[in-house]
Scaffold this active site. Structure first.
Site, PDB file in Angstrom:
ATOM      1  N   SER A   1      44.753  19.059  36.370  1.00 48.72           N
ATOM      2  CA  SER A   1      43.812  19.829  36.056  1.00 48.72           C
ATOM      3  C   SER A   1      44.452  20.900  34.853  1.00 48.72           C
ATOM      4  O   SER A   1      45.620  20.921  34.267  1.00 48.72           O
ATOM      5  CB  SER A   1      42.918  20.096  36.176  1.00 48.72           C
ATOM      6  OG  SER A   1      41.863  20.130  37.286  1.00 48.72           O
TER       7      SER A   1
ATOM      8  N   HIS B   1      35.151  14.895  35.979  1.00 46.75           N
ATOM      9  CA  HIS B   1      35.186  15.830  34.848  1.00 46.75           C
ATOM     10  C   HIS B   1      35.350  16.579  33.693  1.00 46.75           C
ATOM     11  O   HIS B   1      36.986  16.936  32.969  1.00 46.75           O
ATOM     12  CB  HIS B   1      35.331  17.282  36.076  1.00 46.75           C
ATOM     13  CG  HIS B   1      35.165  16.823  37.640  1.00 46.75           C
ATOM     14  ND1 HIS B   1      34.267  17.117  38.353  1.00 46.75           N
ATOM     15  CD2 HIS B   1      36.360  16.547  38.188  1.00 46.75           C
ATOM     16  CE1 HIS B   1      34.537  16.581  39.722  1.00 46.75           C
ATOM     17  NE2 HIS B   1      35.689  16.171  39.698  1.00 46.75           N
TER      18      HIS B   1
ATOM     19  N   GLY C   1     -14.793  -3.798   7.862  1.00 45.12           N
ATOM     20  CA  GLY C   1     -16.144  -4.700   7.186  1.00 45.12           C
ATOM     21  C   GLY C   1     -16.172  -5.757   8.278  1.00 45.12           C
ATOM     22  O   GLY C   1     -15.999  -6.022   9.417  1.00 45.12           O
TER      23      GLY C   1
ATOM     24  N   GLY D   1       0.675  -1.209   0.300  1.00 45.16           N
ATOM     25  CA  GLY D   1       0.443   0.095  -0.099  1.00 45.16           C
ATOM     26  C   GLY D   1       0.679   0.631   0.071  1.00 45.16           C
ATOM     27  O   GLY D   1       2.477   1.323   0.432  1.00 45.16           O
TER      28      GLY D   1
END
EC number: 2.7.7.23
Length: 453
Positions: A401, A359, A135, A9
């Site tokens: 860091s 972090h 139907g 379809g």
């Protein structure tokens, strides 16, 4: 048994260039769900009838056990089934399914097939409070099915019938071939209805048997985006109910989406708004925080994934902690007790046992040993604009860091990397590595003052 799945379809009401049967339900095409259900019945032949977007549909669901028949013009369900006949075993009955009806249970179809043995014609029906659009099953005073009439062709009395045809039928294949060849299209749509075969079967002396599903939603089809969304919610609630029955704790069963396979151990807890895609395994005692997306991942016992984390193709070890706001990309492997915290991204990298990157860090194409502490703002510079290289950080390294590792580079066991260091050469074990810097402090400095307008 032969199984034919109608998937030709156009799906105009979907308002999409994508063929209707390829729209996703729980992350997979509607048609794939129907094929999986068909496979569970172990058919001797499995045929998908394609038409609109035929090659796209074929490519999406192609498999060795799936054959395809093409319906060049969409002239109705009877015409569609007729295209599949050359591929069927005429000595076996044929079950007809629909590529846009994805939630029918295997047990329901088996019950229908069992009822339609001995050359009976089986019809799956359902009784609806509002049968509009479907139907109707017309029966005589003895309760025997005499015909199926489509909504547009039904009389006022027939429109009051609340038992409807789902379109799912089982029929003897040899006879079905003859009946389909005799179909006409004298109806409001000018189509060849599979439902009209019922009258021919009755005339030929075949008994029409009906069964009904346990739940009405098993026969719901998709003709619009609204209906697709409705079925998605039904399917997700069914999956959530199965998880609850297996002992998984869900903070809210209405706020979890499983778009693949989710396997859970004992005492797993999942907070709200989590999405699981592909194959995901959560071992015993795993906790998933709110708003996580987890795709193709394995998470070991006792691990915790905190809120707003995104895992894709990752492996997380026992008792590891991920997040919040962490991202693990494909190839990320966290060993037991490793920690990856907020705004940390790991890609194609291993993080050893007990190592932590808590972090603001990017770890890409890296091998990081055990008990390594990765300070905030650390980046593995893995790409030179043309190629990617690996960073190796051995056990017990401390990374300060704001550190950059310019790959390819190796840092030996026990090294201490001072904050703000750019590491571009290999470092031997137990060394302190830093970049020389001078710090100047000046007296008498006056900050600028904002000018008045």
């Amino acid at each position: 048994m032969n199984i034919v799945i109608l998937a030709a379809g156009t799906g105009k009401r979907m308002r999409s260039a994508l063929p209707k049967v390829l729209h996703p339900l729980a992350g997979r095409p509607l048609l794939s769900h129907v094929i999986d259900t068909a496979r569970a019945l172990a058919p001797s032949r499995l045929v998908v009838v394609i038409g609109h977007g035929a090659e796209q549909v074929r490519a999406a669901v192609a498999a060795p056990d799936v054959q395809f028949a093409v319906q060049e013009q969409q002239l109705g369900t009877g015409h569609a089934v007729r295209q599949a006949l050359p591929l069927l075993d005429p000595s076996q009955p044929t079950l007809v399914l629909y590529g846009d009806v994805p939630l029918t249970r295997t047990a329901t179809l088996k019950r229908l097939a069992d009822a339609a043995t001995d050359a009976r014609y089986g019809v799956l029906t359902v009784t609806l409070d509002d049968p509009t659009g479907y139907g109707r099953i017309v029966r005589d005073q003895a309760g025997c099915v005499t015909r199926i009439v489509e909504q547009k062709d039904a009389s006022p009395d027939e429109l009051r019938i609340d038992e409807i045809n789902t379109g799912i039928v089982v029929a003897p294949t040899a006879q079905l071939s003859m009946w389909l060849g005799a179909l006409g299209n004298d109806n409001a749509q000018g189509e060849y209805y599979l439902t009209d075969v019922v009258e021919q079967a009755i005339e030929a002396g075949f008994e029409i048997v009906t069964t009904q599903p346990d739940d009405e939603w098993e026969t719901l089809g998709v003709n619009s985006k609204a209906q697709l969304a409705e079925l998605e919610r039904i399917h997700q609630r069914n999956l959530a109910d199965a998880l609850l029955a297996a002992g998984v704790t869900l903070a809210d069963p209405a706020r979890i989406d499983v778009r693949g396979t989710l396997a859970c151990g004992r005492d797993v807890s999942i907070d709200v708004n989590c999405v699981f895609e592909g194959d995901v395994t959560l071992a015993d005692g795993v906790t998933i925080g709110a708003n996580c997306v987890i795709r193709h991942a394995a998470i070991a016992a006792g691990a915790r994934v905190d809120a707003f984390s995104h895992l894709d193709g990752a492996t997380v070890g026992a008792n590891a902690v991920v997040g919040p706001y962490a991202r693990l990309r494909p190839g990320a492997v966290l060993a037991a007790d490793a920690h990856v915290g907020n705004f940390v991204e790991v890609k194609n990298a291993t993080l050893g046992q007990g190592s932590k990157a808590n972090h603001l860090t990017y770890l890409g194409d890296a091998d990081i040993g055990a008990r390594v502490n990765v300070g905030a703002g650390t980046i593995t510079c893995n790409y030179d604009g043309a190629n990617k290289f690996r960073t190796v950080i051995e056990d017990d390294v401390f990374v300060g860091s704001d550190t950059q590792f310019v790959a390819p580079v190796r840092v030996g066991r026990g090294v201490t990397v001072a904050a703000g260091t750019t590491v571009w050469k290999d470092v031997a074990a137990d060394m302190l590595v830093l970049n020389d810097k001078t710090q100047t402090a000046k007296s008498g400095y006056v900050r600028p003052v904002k000018k008045k307008s």
